[in-house]
Structure formats: structure tokens, C-alpha cells
Design a protein around this motif. Sequence first.
Motif, PDB file in Angstrom:
ATOM      1  N   LEU A 120      25.112  -2.553  47.755  1.00 49.92           N
ATOM      2  CA  LEU A 120      24.299  -2.325  46.566  1.00 49.92           C
ATOM      3  C   LEU A 120      24.576  -3.385  45.501  1.00 49.92           C
ATOM      4  O   LEU A 120      23.660  -3.855  44.815  1.00 49.92           O
ATOM      5  CB  LEU A 120      24.571  -0.927  46.004  1.00 49.92           C
ATOM      6  N   SER A 121      25.855  -3.767  45.373  1.00 54.59           N
ATOM      7  CA  SER A 121      26.214  -4.782  44.387  1.00 54.59           C
ATOM      8  C   SER A 121      25.569  -6.125  44.723  1.00 54.59           C
ATOM      9  O   SER A 121      25.013  -6.813  43.841  1.00 54.59           O
ATOM     10  CB  SER A 121      27.737  -4.920  44.320  1.00 54.59           C
ATOM     11  N   VAL A 134      22.926  -6.673  46.751  1.00 51.60           N
ATOM     12  CA  VAL A 134      21.466  -6.589  46.640  1.00 51.60           C
ATOM     13  C   VAL A 134      21.036  -6.687  45.181  1.00 51.60           C
ATOM     14  O   VAL A 134      20.070  -7.384  44.835  1.00 51.60           O
ATOM     15  CB  VAL A 134      20.957  -5.283  47.281  1.00 51.60           C
ATOM     16  N   SER A 135      21.772  -5.984  44.315  1.00 46.85           N
ATOM     17  CA  SER A 135      21.449  -6.054  42.879  1.00 46.85           C
ATOM     18  C   SER A 135      21.566  -7.471  42.370  1.00 46.85           C
ATOM     19  O   SER A 135      20.715  -7.959  41.601  1.00 46.85           O
ATOM     20  CB  SER A 135      22.389  -5.128  42.098  1.00 46.85           C
ATOM     21  N   HIS A 136      22.644  -8.165  42.805  1.00 46.45           N
ATOM     22  CA  HIS A 136      22.841  -9.551  42.369  1.00 46.45           C
ATOM     23  C   HIS A 136      21.750 -10.460  42.915  1.00 46.45           C
ATOM     24  O   HIS A 136      21.230 -11.345  42.202  1.00 46.45           O
ATOM     25  CB  HIS A 136      24.216 -10.042  42.822  1.00 46.45           C
ATOM     26  N   LEU A 187      18.746  -9.709  43.696  1.00 49.16           N
ATOM     27  CA  LEU A 187      17.469  -9.464  43.030  1.00 49.16           C
ATOM     28  C   LEU A 187      17.504  -9.856  41.555  1.00 49.16           C
ATOM     29  O   LEU A 187      16.486 -10.275  40.996  1.00 49.16           O
ATOM     30  CB  LEU A 187      17.088  -7.987  43.161  1.00 49.16           C
ATOM     31  N   ARG A 188      18.672  -9.723  40.947  1.00 48.40           N
ATOM     32  CA  ARG A 188      18.761  -9.984  39.512  1.00 48.40           C
ATOM     33  C   ARG A 188      18.439 -11.443  39.177  1.00 48.40           C
ATOM     34  O   ARG A 188      17.753 -11.732  38.185  1.00 48.40           O
ATOM     35  CB  ARG A 188      20.159  -9.641  39.010  1.00 48.40           C
TER      36      ARG A 188
END
Length: 464
Positions: free
Chosen positions: A243-244, A246-248, A250-251
Motif C-alpha cells: 500500500l505504501s 502503490v501510494s508513492h 501514484l502520488r
Amino acid sequence: MKKLSVKIWTLLLVFITTTIVFIVIFTDFLYEELYVQDTEASMMEIAENLQRTYNGGVVTNDFIKQSEDYNRFSDVEVFTVRNPRELSACLPFDIDYESLIGAEERAQLIDGNAVTKRGYENRFDREVVSVIYPLVDENRLEGIIYLYVPLTKMTEMASRDALFLILIVSFLLIVMAFISLKSLERVLTPLAKLKEAAISMAAGKYDTRVNVESSDEIGELAKTFNQMAKSIQQEDEKKRDFLSIVSHELRTPISYIKGYGEAFEQQLVTEEKKAEIYSLIVREANRMQKLTDDLLQVARSENIEDVEIAPLVLSETIREVLQLVKPVADEKGIAFTVKVDEETILSADELRVKQIFINILENAIRYSPKASNILIANKTTQTETTIHITDEGCGIEEEYLPHITERFYRVNKARSRSDGGTGLGLSIASQLIDVQKGRLAFTSEVGKGTTVHITLPIWEDTLE
């Protein structure tokens, strides 16, 4: 719901009760079989010896005296009478002649058969066993030999050792209770620890472990629990990392698109910069699309249950895949050398095999230097073929090879996202190979390149 300890104690109580009942029944059996029957056998032996000395005719006084002499050498009381009714004068207790020798018993005596009697006698306050042997001459009952013994009570037989037995039984019960208590503690304490650990795990404390050192089934259960807890903890850490990352992932593109979008909205972008920014926005949008496509592919790969296995010509599949990746390879001037056996036919799913080759070849192109070469060859055995894809890239150190199929794994942590792709290609390829009963392996030499080894089963008809 009853606790396990209550169930075990109940079972133990039932076992002890059953044991006591069995001992009582067995003791009574031994009393009857060993003592009573042995007494009857001794009386019969004495009566038979006397009966053999009877020569017929009227029972003489000498014979009667001879019978009474046995009383001095035996615990058995022996009487010989001419008329059975005379027994009442000889015995120290009252008897009912009709019940002692009725019509049926008299018939047995005349036939020369012995009669055995057993009953309670108030005078002795115990049971009395008696044996009656006939003295018969020409079908006439000339007299009888009557023997009796008051049976010793079972409690009297054990009275001398009763205190000793009580002490022994009490000691054994105490020892049994102590052993049972310790055994219960040995079983229930680890189970209580397991229960507490399970509650902690349910609360999200995945680092919980159970310290049980026994080597029995409880110890094995604890080891299995710890292994399960470790696996859950690792999966939880992977989920958090996933999750970390993927968040990075996409961010960054979202930040670019949002920032330049606001710049366009506020008319802060000059005309000469617009083309460059449009290109950057498209590139970042493509990155997000690629990431979401790969994430969807990962989800599908994890849930694959059935694959459409069919004959698949390896060389044709390779050529079709090379046409798809050729535009990306041409940008870096990368050439392909194909040495694939034209006769090799795979037993595989066409779409998934193509996805495998695309992911691996894109990865090889990404990490290969410009104007380099990628070699594709295969070697076939009786049941499978191994496709070797070799690039001329920087190579990978051996310690990193076991991890390169993990999601978002990168050997060079400092590598930019634009250079490194999504980090999901090899993970997807590995899952697709597994569902087709194949194998994926890597060999690499730093500074010289990496070889990917894809092993897949071949179509059986090719063996004929």
C-alpha cells in the motif's frame, strides 16, 4: 460450555469409578472361584474317600466313627447317619429336613449322585456350604455322609490386611491425583497460552509468539501457531509495504498532473513550455495507467483457477511478442537474436504465455544498454522446454536474485521510477508461470548481463 479441565476431571472420575467397580466384581469372582469352589472340591474329595470305604449293607457304627475321625484332621465337619432325619441331632444348628433333602434330592442320592447346598445360617452369621454323599446298596439309601463348612466372609479374609490395604489404596489415589494434576497443568497451561496468543492475534498483534518447549502434540501445535503467526505478520508487512509503494507510485504522477494542471488553470505556463508539459502529463498518465493495469493483472493472477491449455508453437509466439515490444526496443537500438526450435510445441495458455514473454522482454529492454543485443533460445527435453532470455545489461548480484520476483522490488533502491517501471512485471510473470506448472529461474553476472530461464511443459503429441 464446559471447560476442558472439567471434562478431563470428569473422565478421570469415571475411570476411577469404573476401576473400583471392576475391582469389586473381580474380587467377588476370585472369592467364588478360588475360595468357595476350592472348599467344595475339598469336601467332595473327603466324601468320596469315605464313600469308597463303604462296602454295602447296613451302615455300621465303625464306619460312622471313622467318618467322625476326619473332624480332627480337617476344618470340614463330617457326619455319617443312617437316617437323614438324624442330622438334626448332630448339627449345632437347626435344619429343615424337607428343604435339605426333598423328593428331588432324594432321587439324586438314590441314583448315587451327590447334592450340594449353600445357604445363610444365623448361628454362624455367615453362609454355610454343605455336601451330601449317598451310601446306597441295591437302590436303597442306607445312609448319607454330610459335610459342611461355614464360609469365611470376604471382609474377614481381608481384615488382617485391611489397614495396610487402605493405606496403600489411599497412597495410590494421592499419587494418581498428583500425577493427574501435573498432567493437566502440562496440557492446559500451553493451551491457555495458545488461547491468549490467539486473542492477541485477533486484536492485530501479529508479532505474538507462544513459548512452548514440549515435543508432544501441544508443542507441535505451538510451533504451527508460531509459523502461522510469522506468516500472517509477513503478509501484513507486505500488505503495508504494498500500500505504501502503490501510494508513492501514484502520488508522484498525480502531483505532476495536479501541479501543471493548476499552472495551466492560472495561465502560468509560457507557450514555449506547453509542449514539454503536455508530453510530461501524458507520460505520467501513461505511468498511472500502466500501474493500474499491472495491479489488475496481479489481482487476476492471484485468483486464476483454470487455464486454457492448448498446443502452442513456441517460435510463432516469440515472433508475435517481438513485434509488440519492437517499438520500445528500437528506441534504444536493441536487437534480438532468436535461436528457438521451430518444432517445439508448448502445452500452455496462449494469452498468459504472451504476457509472460512481454513482461520479461520489457524488463530486459529497460535494463539493457543502448545498441545491445538480447538472445532468445530454448532447450527441450522429453517433457518440457526451457526458454533462455539473455540481455547485456548491468547484471544483478547473486544475493538479490531470490527477491526480484517480489512486488515492487528493485535492486537499486535509488533508481528513479521512470527508469525502473512499476516493479510488478516479474511478479506477474512468476504467477502466470506457476499456474501453468512451469518454473522461473535467474542467473546473472554483474557487468555482463542477466539470463531468465522459463521452463514450461510441452505438448504430449510432440513425443510421438
